[in-house]
Design a protein around this motif. Structure first.
Motif, mmCIF file in Angstrom:
data_model
loop_
_atom_site.group_PDB
_atom_site.id
_atom_site.type_symbol
_atom_site.label_atom_id
_atom_site.label_comp_id
_atom_site.label_asym_id
_atom_site.label_seq_id
_atom_site.Cartn_x
_atom_site.Cartn_y
_atom_site.Cartn_z
ATOM 1 N N TYR A 211 32.876 33.847 30.729
ATOM 2 C CA TYR A 211 32.609 34.329 31.893
ATOM 3 C C TYR A 211 33.859 34.515 32.488
ATOM 4 O O TYR A 211 35.178 34.677 32.372
ATOM 5 C CB TYR A 211 32.928 32.595 32.877
ATOM 6 N N PHE A 212 33.419 35.222 34.396
ATOM 7 C CA PHE A 212 34.861 35.255 34.932
ATOM 8 C C PHE A 212 35.272 34.147 36.095
ATOM 9 O O PHE A 212 33.844 33.246 36.363
ATOM 10 C CB PHE A 212 34.305 37.009 35.499
ATOM 11 N N LEU A 213 36.034 33.651 36.589
ATOM 12 C CA LEU A 213 36.142 32.695 37.465
ATOM 13 C C LEU A 213 35.895 34.061 38.504
ATOM 14 O O LEU A 213 36.911 34.296 38.721
ATOM 15 C CB LEU A 213 37.269 31.876 37.306
ATOM 16 N N ILE A 214 35.389 33.948 40.243
ATOM 17 C CA ILE A 214 35.810 33.722 41.039
ATOM 18 C C ILE A 214 36.150 33.347 42.167
ATOM 19 O O ILE A 214 36.087 32.137 42.754
ATOM 20 C CB ILE A 214 34.700 34.748 41.808
ATOM 21 N N LYS B 196 38.693 37.718 47.237
ATOM 22 C CA LYS B 196 38.535 37.024 46.048
ATOM 23 C C LYS B 196 39.527 37.450 44.778
ATOM 24 O O LYS B 196 39.834 38.793 45.295
ATOM 25 C CB LYS B 196 36.791 37.877 46.203
ATOM 26 N N ILE B 197 39.718 36.601 44.096
ATOM 27 C CA ILE B 197 40.900 36.657 42.874
ATOM 28 C C ILE B 197 39.826 37.099 42.207
ATOM 29 O O ILE B 197 38.426 35.603 41.813
ATOM 30 C CB ILE B 197 41.632 35.953 42.509
ATOM 31 N N ALA B 198 39.815 37.304 40.363
ATOM 32 C CA ALA B 198 38.840 37.681 39.564
ATOM 33 C C ALA B 198 40.105 37.128 38.037
ATOM 34 O O ALA B 198 40.674 37.700 38.081
ATOM 35 C CB ALA B 198 37.968 38.461 38.687
ATOM 36 N N VAL B 199 39.275 36.068 37.169
ATOM 37 C CA VAL B 199 40.394 35.861 36.391
ATOM 38 C C VAL B 199 39.254 35.481 35.091
ATOM 39 O O VAL B 199 38.379 34.826 34.806
ATOM 40 C CB VAL B 199 40.715 34.554 35.772
ATOM 41 N N PRO B 200 39.352 36.381 33.744
ATOM 42 C CA PRO B 200 38.442 35.852 32.400
ATOM 43 C C PRO B 200 38.883 34.905 31.839
ATOM 44 O O PRO B 200 39.679 34.536 31.376
ATOM 45 C CB PRO B 200 39.094 37.818 32.290
ATOM 46 N N VAL B 201 37.645 33.567 31.411
ATOM 47 C CA VAL B 201 38.136 32.404 31.127
ATOM 48 C C VAL B 201 37.144 31.827 30.236
ATOM 49 O O VAL B 201 35.840 32.134 30.068
ATOM 50 C CB VAL B 201 37.500 31.517 32.995
ATOM 51 N N ASP B 202 37.123 31.264 29.386
ATOM 52 C CA ASP B 202 36.527 31.076 28.250
ATOM 53 C C ASP B 202 35.625 29.891 28.728
ATOM 54 O O ASP B 202 34.495 29.851 27.792
ATOM 55 C CB ASP B 202 37.184 29.694 27.667
ATOM 56 N N ASP B 203 35.987 29.092 29.463
ATOM 57 C CA ASP B 203 35.212 27.567 29.852
ATOM 58 C C ASP B 203 34.642 27.944 31.260
ATOM 59 O O ASP B 203 35.461 28.296 32.164
ATOM 60 C CB ASP B 203 35.570 26.709 29.984
ATOM 61 N N LYS B 204 33.538 27.542 32.194
ATOM 62 C CA LYS B 204 33.700 27.334 33.172
ATOM 63 C C LYS B 204 34.096 26.706 33.900
ATOM 64 O O LYS B 204 33.467 25.386 34.724
ATOM 65 C CB LYS B 204 31.582 27.216 33.968
ATOM 66 N N LEU C 133 42.035 41.837 40.227
ATOM 67 C CA LEU C 133 41.958 41.314 38.901
ATOM 68 C C LEU C 133 43.099 40.572 39.121
ATOM 69 O O LEU C 133 44.259 40.886 38.441
ATOM 70 C CB LEU C 133 41.014 41.916 37.736
ATOM 71 N N LEU C 134 43.192 39.124 37.763
ATOM 72 C CA LEU C 134 44.501 38.694 36.925
ATOM 73 C C LEU C 134 43.352 38.708 35.043
ATOM 74 O O LEU C 134 42.246 37.744 35.027
ATOM 75 C CB LEU C 134 44.315 37.101 37.148
ATOM 76 N N THR C 135 44.293 39.475 34.864
ATOM 77 C CA THR C 135 43.829 39.411 33.244
ATOM 78 C C THR C 135 45.048 39.774 32.104
ATOM 79 O O THR C 135 45.935 40.339 32.638
ATOM 80 C CB THR C 135 42.696 40.677 32.810
ATOM 81 N N PRO C 136 45.379 39.601 31.077
ATOM 82 C CA PRO C 136 46.397 39.620 29.998
ATOM 83 C C PRO C 136 45.932 41.195 29.528
ATOM 84 O O PRO C 136 47.270 41.618 29.634
ATOM 85 C CB PRO C 136 45.649 38.567 29.217
ATOM 86 N N ARG C 137 44.184 41.692 29.507
ATOM 87 C CA ARG C 137 44.730 42.747 28.943
ATOM 88 C C ARG C 137 43.459 43.756 28.962
ATOM 89 O O ARG C 137 42.717 42.874 30.098
ATOM 90 C CB ARG C 137 45.292 43.010 27.663
ATOM 91 N N CYS C 138 43.495 45.526 29.764
ATOM 92 C CA CYS C 138 41.929 46.050 29.958
ATOM 93 C C CYS C 138 42.514 47.244 29.941
ATOM 94 O O CYS C 138 43.188 47.839 28.994
ATOM 95 C CB CYS C 138 42.840 45.501 31.837
#
Lengths: 293, 121
Positions: free
Chosen positions: B25-28, B2-10, B66-71
């Motif tokens: 939201y998180f896209l899984i 599973k990959i998670a990405v923080p997203v603005d929309d679903k 997790l794919l994210t621009p920052r953390c």
């Protein structure tokens, strides 16, 4: 008429650092017959540099941090889900405490059915008290890297209750956040230190809104006054804020201050200035007490 | 996996949310089934510790990457303890980033910021 200033608590605050909170606090305490000075600017207390107190005692301040016993924890996760501050995480079947996020509320101990959580002490700083002539000097010191000075300020103000029959001057941290709110909570009156700049007005407005929110009586001291227009004075007139006094921007005061000398102890002129300022504040407090008992 | 990405929309075409802890939201994305689902991030409304809570949700969803621009540092601590790998997103949509990750074009994220303590940036 000689006005009694016994038992009055005056907090001195400002929206930013460098406006003269410590100058005003130190000198107000110095011109009183007897006073308690409390430095609540626990991130960088500097009042003691002026007072150079003697017979200094020190007390370490600790907060409580939850400690998980792995033997007793059954991994029910109740503590993690209950924590309002998100200070606990649940990884590989055990809770982890994030100490910089924890508010030491103790709720996790209460919800744990296995009594697997206990509390350990974590030293976050200290308070020091000493004597400088007519002034008892109390200083709060937060350890670098610690999150919040609130527990230190709480203890400082608690300890000062012993001197409740004396005039108490509370030198607040800059800004309008939690540590400032804690510092002014029990104050009878708030003195706002203001600089004659547009930026100064912006910061003055922040503390002005804070003291109104706290329903504290307040007045402004215009510091670093120059000839010409003073935006902070204009602001006070517009908002109908009492101006308690003016301190001129002059070399003599700057030099005394940068030599860590207390102006009112060195010069008759400044003694008169700060005595009159103290009288104005006390008068305001008495007036307030008469109008809103 | 599973990959998670923080997203603005679903949506898979959504842009990446610049905040990990306070993303709406998180896209899984499940690479075994090619199925996507979206997780509401309840940490977004937290007063403090949003990163820890968001990271917890990622761990609970059994995400591997997790794919994210920052953390932030605290979120990173939760994720690394749970052995979740963190990669830095590139410009483009969530779908484009998932594709880039699968093509081994993303680099591991190795800079973690301090908390904002309620001061939103």
């Amino acid at each position: 008429m000689v006005m009694k200033n016994n038992g009055i608590k005056i907090a001195v605050l400002s929206g930013k650092g460098g406006t003269g909170k410590t100058l005003i606090s130190v000198n107000l305490a110095s011109v009183a017959e007897k006073a308690v000075y409390i430095d609540c600017d626990v991130d960088e207390p500097n009042g003691h540099l002026f007072f150079k107190p003697k017979n200094v005692n020190s007390e370490k301040i600790a907060i409580k941090m939850p400690l998980v016993s792995e033997d007793l924890c059954n991994g029910c996760r109740k503590c993690v889900d209950f924590c309002k501050f998100n200070a606990l995480a649940f990884i590989k079947n055990r809770p982890y405490v994030f100490e910089d996020v924890c508010h030491s509320c103790g709720a996790c101990l209460l919800v744990c059915p296995e009594k697997a959580l206990t509390e350990k002490e974590k030293i976050i700083g200290e308070i020091k008290n000493g004597i400088s002539g007519n002034v008892t000097v109390n200083t709060g010191i937060l350890k670098p890297g610690e999150e919040s000075g609130v527990p230190i300020i709480k203890r400082l103000l608690e300890n000062s209750k012993a001197g409740e029959d004396l005039l108490t001057i509370i030198d607040c941290p800059p800004g309008s956040n939690c540590v400032v709110m804690e510092s002014i909570k029990d104050a009878d009156y708030c003195v706002l230190a203001a600089e004659p700049t547009i930026f100064g007005v912006h910061n003055l407005n922040m503390v002005y809104e804070l003291v109104k929110l706290f329903n504290k009586p307040y007045g402004v001291v215009l510091n670093k006054c120059l000839s010409g227009e003073n935006p902070a004075e204009k602001f006070c007139i517009e908002k109908n804020i009492p101006i308690l006094g003016r301190i001129m921007f002059e070399n003599e005061l700057g030099e005394l201050n940068s030599d860590a000398k207390i102006a009112s102890r060195e010069s008759g002129k400044y003694k008169a200035l700060f005595s009159s300022l103290l009288q104005s504040v006390v008068k305001e407090v008495r007036h307030e007490a008469a109008v809103n008992p | 996996m599973k990959i998670a990405v923080p997203v603005d929309d679903k949506r898979l075409e959504s842009g990446i949310c610049p905040s990990f802890g306070r993303t709406p939201y998180f896209l899984i994305f499940n690479t075994d089934t090619n199925e996507a689902c979206f997780l509401d991030n309840s940490a977004a409304a937290s007063q403090g510790g949003a990163g820890i809570k968001a990271a917890q949700a990622i761990v609970d969803a059994e995400v591997n990457t997790l794919l994210t621009p920052r953390c932030g540092e605290n979120a990173e601590e939760v994720l690394s303890k749970a052995e979740v790998l963190i990669y830095k997103t590139i410009s483009g949509t969530a779908q484009q980033n998932i594709d880039a990750y699968r093509a081994e074009q993303l680099l591991p994220l190795n800079e973690f910021h301090k908390g904002f303590h309620g001061h939103e940036k």
